[in-house]
Design a protein around this motif. Sequence first.
Motif: not given
Length: 166
Positions: A21, A62-63, A65-67, A69-70, A73, A79, A81, A84
């Motif tokens: 990431v 936040n971005m 963390a989302l990246e 997760e993606l 996946e 799922k 986790k 921070t």
Amino acid sequence: MVALQDKSDLRQRAWNAAASVVDPEIPVLTIADLGVLREVAVNDGHVEVAITPTYSGCPAMNMIALEIELALEREGFRKPKVRTVLSPAWTTDWMSEEGRQKLKAYGVAPPEPASSRRALFGVQQIKCPQCGSENTELLSEFGSTSCKALWRCRSCREPFDYFKCH
């Protein structure tokens, strides 16, 4: 032994996915280069990733963390986790040498490791990432992002960002 190896392989796969990431503010750096990626754990097939922000109000977290997760996946981890971790606080000493070189090639003066930081009357001399000159001046404590300062080289006259030491 096989189960232990499988768990190690899963953890390495998860680490590699998370480590790929990139920082949305400095896209030449991965979160592993930055030292933001702190830990990856796999328990019963579930992945938990720990990240530490470069500073507690970093808007990119936040971005990131989302990246993460993606990315996990896409590797088949369901799922995942992301948590921070604020303590210990992030430091530029956690940046990899490769990350420092990537910053320099990108035109951003990298922070020096703590062991080599030097100051003259409390002001650190920053080398220009374009020409290497130490004949530079601070223009603003804040650059294009909160973790960078704006400097100018007096030799080549080019402005540049400096990734501030923490």
